[in-house]
Write a protein that holds these residues in place. Structure first.
Motif, PDB file in Angstrom:
ATOM      1  N   ASP A  15       0.849  -1.187   0.000  1.00 46.70           N
ATOM      2  CA  ASP A  15       0.000   0.000   0.000  1.00 46.70           C
ATOM      3  C   ASP A  15       0.889   1.243   0.000  1.00 46.70           C
ATOM      4  O   ASP A  15       1.285   1.729   1.064  1.00 46.70           O
ATOM      5  N   PRO A  16       1.225   1.766  -1.187  1.00 49.27           N
ATOM      6  CA  PRO A  16       2.164   2.882  -1.268  1.00 49.27           C
ATOM      7  C   PRO A  16       1.757   4.117  -0.460  1.00 49.27           C
ATOM      8  O   PRO A  16       2.586   4.731   0.201  1.00 49.27           O
ATOM      9  N   ARG A  17       0.513   4.487  -0.521  1.00 52.15           N
ATOM     10  CA  ARG A  17       0.080   5.704   0.195  1.00 52.15           C
ATOM     11  C   ARG A  17       0.203   5.529   1.706  1.00 52.15           C
ATOM     12  O   ARG A  17       0.668   6.428   2.406  1.00 52.15           O
ATOM     13  N   ALA A  18      -0.182   4.372   2.224  1.00 50.84           N
ATOM     14  CA  ALA A  18      -0.100   4.139   3.670  1.00 50.84           C
ATOM     15  C   ALA A  18       1.359   4.156   4.139  1.00 50.84           C
ATOM     16  O   ALA A  18       1.670   4.732   5.183  1.00 50.84           O
ATOM     17  N   LEU A  19       2.257   3.533   3.382  1.00 49.04           N
ATOM     18  CA  LEU A  19       3.654   3.511   3.807  1.00 49.04           C
ATOM     19  C   LEU A  19       4.290   4.898   3.661  1.00 49.04           C
ATOM     20  O   LEU A  19       5.081   5.310   4.521  1.00 49.04           O
ATOM     21  N   ALA A  53       3.598  -3.407  -5.026  1.00 50.58           N
ATOM     22  CA  ALA A  53       4.199  -4.676  -5.434  1.00 50.58           C
ATOM     23  C   ALA A  53       3.238  -5.801  -5.074  1.00 50.58           C
ATOM     24  O   ALA A  53       3.222  -6.253  -3.930  1.00 50.58           O
ATOM     25  N   PRO A  54       2.419  -6.238  -6.037  1.00 50.68           N
ATOM     26  CA  PRO A  54       1.504  -7.353  -5.759  1.00 50.68           C
ATOM     27  C   PRO A  54       2.303  -8.576  -5.290  1.00 50.68           C
ATOM     28  O   PRO A  54       3.361  -8.881  -5.827  1.00 50.68           O
ATOM     29  N   GLY A  55       1.813  -9.222  -4.271  1.00 46.17           N
ATOM     30  CA  GLY A  55       2.509 -10.390  -3.739  1.00 46.17           C
ATOM     31  C   GLY A  55       3.728 -10.035  -2.908  1.00 46.17           C
ATOM     32  O   GLY A  55       4.572 -10.897  -2.640  1.00 46.17           O
ATOM     33  N   PHE A  56       3.852  -8.774  -2.482  1.00 42.83           N
ATOM     34  CA  PHE A  56       5.002  -8.334  -1.684  1.00 42.83           C
ATOM     35  C   PHE A  56       5.206  -9.243  -0.476  1.00 42.83           C
ATOM     36  O   PHE A  56       4.261  -9.578   0.238  1.00 42.83           O
ATOM     37  N   VAL A  57       6.441  -9.650  -0.261  1.00 43.10           N
ATOM     38  CA  VAL A  57       6.836 -10.426   0.912  1.00 43.10           C
ATOM     39  C   VAL A  57       7.922  -9.629   1.625  1.00 43.10           C
ATOM     40  O   VAL A  57       8.963  -9.341   1.035  1.00 43.10           O
ATOM     41  N   PRO A  58       7.697  -9.229   2.880  1.00 44.96           N
ATOM     42  CA  PRO A  58       8.702  -8.423   3.567  1.00 44.96           C
ATOM     43  C   PRO A  58       9.980  -9.214   3.817  1.00 44.96           C
ATOM     44  O   PRO A  58       9.937 -10.438   3.954  1.00 44.96           O
ATOM     45  N   TYR A 106      13.962  -1.653  13.701  1.00 46.11           N
ATOM     46  CA  TYR A 106      12.507  -1.778  13.645  1.00 46.11           C
ATOM     47  C   TYR A 106      12.093  -2.255  12.266  1.00 46.11           C
ATOM     48  O   TYR A 106      12.870  -2.190  11.310  1.00 46.11           O
ATOM     49  N   ALA A 107      10.850  -2.666  12.137  1.00 44.75           N
ATOM     50  CA  ALA A 107      10.222  -2.905  10.841  1.00 44.75           C
ATOM     51  C   ALA A 107       9.143  -1.851  10.670  1.00 44.75           C
ATOM     52  O   ALA A 107       8.392  -1.548  11.605  1.00 44.75           O
ATOM     53  N   ASP A 108       9.062  -1.282   9.469  1.00 44.57           N
ATOM     54  CA  ASP A 108       7.968  -0.363   9.177  1.00 44.57           C
ATOM     55  C   ASP A 108       6.688  -1.187   8.998  1.00 44.57           C
ATOM     56  O   ASP A 108       6.727  -2.424   9.055  1.00 44.57           O
ATOM     57  N   PRO A 109       5.531  -0.557   8.808  1.00 38.63           N
ATOM     58  CA  PRO A 109       4.290  -1.325   8.695  1.00 38.63           C
ATOM     59  C   PRO A 109       4.265  -2.354   7.568  1.00 38.63           C
ATOM     60  O   PRO A 109       3.518  -3.329   7.638  1.00 38.63           O
ATOM     61  N   ALA A 110       5.096  -2.173   6.529  1.00 37.63           N
ATOM     62  CA  ALA A 110       5.158  -3.166   5.448  1.00 37.63           C
ATOM     63  C   ALA A 110       6.229  -4.218   5.692  1.00 37.63           C
ATOM     64  O   ALA A 110       6.346  -5.168   4.924  1.00 37.63           O
ATOM     65  N   GLY A 111       7.024  -4.057   6.763  1.00 35.41           N
ATOM     66  CA  GLY A 111       8.030  -5.061   7.106  1.00 35.41           C
ATOM     67  C   GLY A 111       9.456  -4.709   6.725  1.00 35.41           C
ATOM     68  O   GLY A 111      10.369  -5.502   6.986  1.00 35.41           O
ATOM     69  N   HIS A 112       9.714  -3.541   6.119  1.00 34.68           N
ATOM     70  CA  HIS A 112      11.083  -3.148   5.779  1.00 34.68           C
ATOM     71  C   HIS A 112      11.840  -2.775   7.053  1.00 34.68           C
ATOM     72  O   HIS A 112      11.341  -2.011   7.869  1.00 34.68           O
ATOM     73  N   PRO A 113      13.057  -3.271   7.223  1.00 32.31           N
ATOM     74  CA  PRO A 113      13.844  -2.884   8.395  1.00 32.31           C
ATOM     75  C   PRO A 113      14.348  -1.447   8.279  1.00 32.31           C
ATOM     76  O   PRO A 113      14.650  -0.978   7.187  1.00 32.31           O
ATOM     77  N   PHE A 114      14.391  -0.756   9.416  1.00 34.43           N
ATOM     78  CA  PHE A 114      15.031   0.554   9.511  1.00 34.43           C
ATOM     79  C   PHE A 114      15.614   0.700  10.897  1.00 34.43           C
ATOM     80  O   PHE A 114      15.191   0.016  11.841  1.00 34.43           O
TER      81      PHE A 114
END
Length: 119
Positions: A15-19, A53-58, A106-114
């Protein structure tokens, strides 16, 4: 003479807008666009972009057999205050075992580490 200039860092996500809104709440800036591509224009002229990204896997973290692909280091003055803020915005801690160092993961709401890094 360089061949190119760095454009925005682009994060795949469901969800690009949410992230983009999550990172705008963390970093400031203006969210622009709708649909499959959304930009976050940051103070100082930098930008992040978010692509559907349809089917996105963090990425998995930590996982020695899987790559985290990339992560963002975010400099903060107060780790405890910044941690409280990002958790309230929907981040989740990935390094719950070690809270004493100069950075936290941390992980952002989509699961990317930061990382929040004490500066």
């Amino acid at each position: 003479m360089p061949v190119a200039e760095l454009g925005p860092v682009v994060l795949d996500c469901p969800d690009p807008r949410a992230l983009a809104r999550f990172y705008a709440d963390v970093l400031g800036g203006t969210v622009e666009g709708e649909g499959d591509w959304v930009d976050l224009r940051l103070p100082g002229g930098r930008a992040l972009a978010f692509q559907a990204a349809p089917g996105f896997v963090p990425p998995k973290w930590p996982a020695p057999d899987d790559s985290q692909q990339f992560h963002l280091d975010l400099d903060v003055k107060d780790l405890d205050a910044a941690e409280k803020a990002v958790l309230e915005l929907g981040a989740r801690p990935l390094d719950a075992e070690d809270r004493t160092g100069t950075f936290r993961v941390y992980a952002d709401p989509a699961g990317h580490p930061f990382c929040l890094c004490a500066c």
